[in-house]
Design a protein around this motif. Sequence first.
Motif, mmCIF file in Angstrom:
data_model
loop_
_atom_site.group_PDB
_atom_site.id
_atom_site.type_symbol
_atom_site.label_atom_id
_atom_site.label_comp_id
_atom_site.label_asym_id
_atom_site.label_seq_id
_atom_site.Cartn_x
_atom_site.Cartn_y
_atom_site.Cartn_z
ATOM 1 N N LEU A 1 -3.296 3.566 -2.417
ATOM 2 C CA LEU A 1 -3.018 2.848 -3.653
ATOM 3 C C LEU A 1 -2.598 1.448 -3.254
ATOM 4 O O LEU A 1 -1.539 1.256 -2.651
ATOM 5 C CB LEU A 1 -1.903 3.532 -4.452
ATOM 6 N N TRP A 2 -3.454 0.478 -3.544
ATOM 7 C CA TRP A 2 -3.199 -0.915 -3.211
ATOM 8 C C TRP A 2 -2.537 -1.586 -4.408
ATOM 9 O O TRP A 2 -2.993 -1.428 -5.542
ATOM 10 C CB TRP A 2 -4.497 -1.648 -2.897
ATOM 11 N N LYS A 3 -1.484 -2.357 -4.162
ATOM 12 C CA LYS A 3 -0.821 -3.089 -5.236
ATOM 13 C C LYS A 3 -0.586 -4.522 -4.780
ATOM 14 O O LYS A 3 -0.218 -4.762 -3.632
ATOM 15 C CB LYS A 3 0.516 -2.450 -5.600
ATOM 16 N N ILE A 4 -0.795 -5.445 -5.717
ATOM 17 C CA ILE A 4 -0.466 -6.844 -5.467
ATOM 18 C C ILE A 4 0.564 -7.232 -6.519
ATOM 19 O O ILE A 4 0.325 -7.107 -7.722
ATOM 20 C CB ILE A 4 -1.714 -7.736 -5.504
ATOM 21 N N TYR B 1 -6.700 1.984 -6.821
ATOM 22 C CA TYR B 1 -6.563 3.296 -6.216
ATOM 23 C C TYR B 1 -7.901 3.680 -5.605
ATOM 24 O O TYR B 1 -8.902 3.765 -6.309
ATOM 25 C CB TYR B 1 -6.130 4.338 -7.260
ATOM 26 N N SER B 2 -7.939 3.842 -4.314
ATOM 27 C CA SER B 2 -9.119 4.226 -3.546
ATOM 28 C C SER B 2 -10.072 3.049 -3.335
ATOM 29 O O SER B 2 -10.200 2.570 -2.232
ATOM 30 C CB SER B 2 -9.834 5.408 -4.207
ATOM 31 N N THR B 3 -10.772 2.627 -4.367
ATOM 32 C CA THR B 3 -11.700 1.497 -4.258
ATOM 33 C C THR B 3 -11.603 0.623 -5.489
ATOM 34 O O THR B 3 -11.305 1.132 -6.569
ATOM 35 C CB THR B 3 -13.157 1.994 -4.117
ATOM 36 N N PRO B 4 -11.846 -0.668 -5.404
ATOM 37 C CA PRO B 4 -12.167 -1.388 -4.180
ATOM 38 C C PRO B 4 -11.024 -1.329 -3.154
ATOM 39 O O PRO B 4 -9.864 -1.398 -3.512
ATOM 40 C CB PRO B 4 -12.393 -2.830 -4.632
ATOM 41 N N TYR B 5 -11.411 -1.193 -1.914
ATOM 42 C CA TYR B 5 -10.507 -1.100 -0.780
ATOM 43 C C TYR B 5 -10.072 -2.519 -0.427
ATOM 44 O O TYR B 5 -10.907 -3.374 -0.127
ATOM 45 C CB TYR B 5 -11.243 -0.455 0.389
ATOM 46 N N VAL C 1 0.847 -1.196 0.000
ATOM 47 C CA VAL C 1 0.000 0.000 0.000
ATOM 48 C C VAL C 1 0.876 1.238 0.000
ATOM 49 O O VAL C 1 1.942 1.261 0.616
ATOM 50 C CB VAL C 1 -0.968 0.022 1.210
ATOM 51 N N LEU C 2 0.409 2.233 -0.724
ATOM 52 C CA LEU C 2 0.988 3.570 -0.666
ATOM 53 C C LEU C 2 -0.085 4.449 -0.067
ATOM 54 O O LEU C 2 -1.156 4.622 -0.653
ATOM 55 C CB LEU C 2 1.376 4.073 -2.058
#
Length: 143
Positions: A45-48, A65-69, A35-36
């Motif tokens: 900003l979620w990254k996998i 980015y933002s959603t989905p959370y 996450v950033l």
Amino acid sequence: MKVRYLWFLIFLISCGETKVLKTVNWKGNTITWEVLDGGATTSYLWKIMFSEKGESSKDLIFRSYSTPYVGDIEVHQDKLLILIPDFKNKVNDTIAINLRDVEEYIDEPVDYKRNALKNSNKYYKEPNFVKEDREYYIANDLL
């Protein structure tokens, strides 16, 4: 004046540091949830990321980015389960990625920006709850 503001914005964004939240393994490969935190003025900003066994490089397979959370990740058999907490007090939902098709996700990662699907591939099947949440966000002017 606009150029100064743009440079200041770029500076703030570049100062953020990605934090690893969880690492899971699948058949010797590594999947990392990162996450950033954009701070008070921007969203998460979620990254996998996916790393092949014995490799140090990471490839993006999913970004939001933002959603989905993104609330958590798990591996169950050959599926990456991306656990999504729901803000409307419903049961948590899950986005599933078939890891047998991981090369397709490396070539074309799934990418969301504020619940809008910006990039996908033919292997990704968007869950109905994401579509319903997007409709809710649009209807309530939350995007």
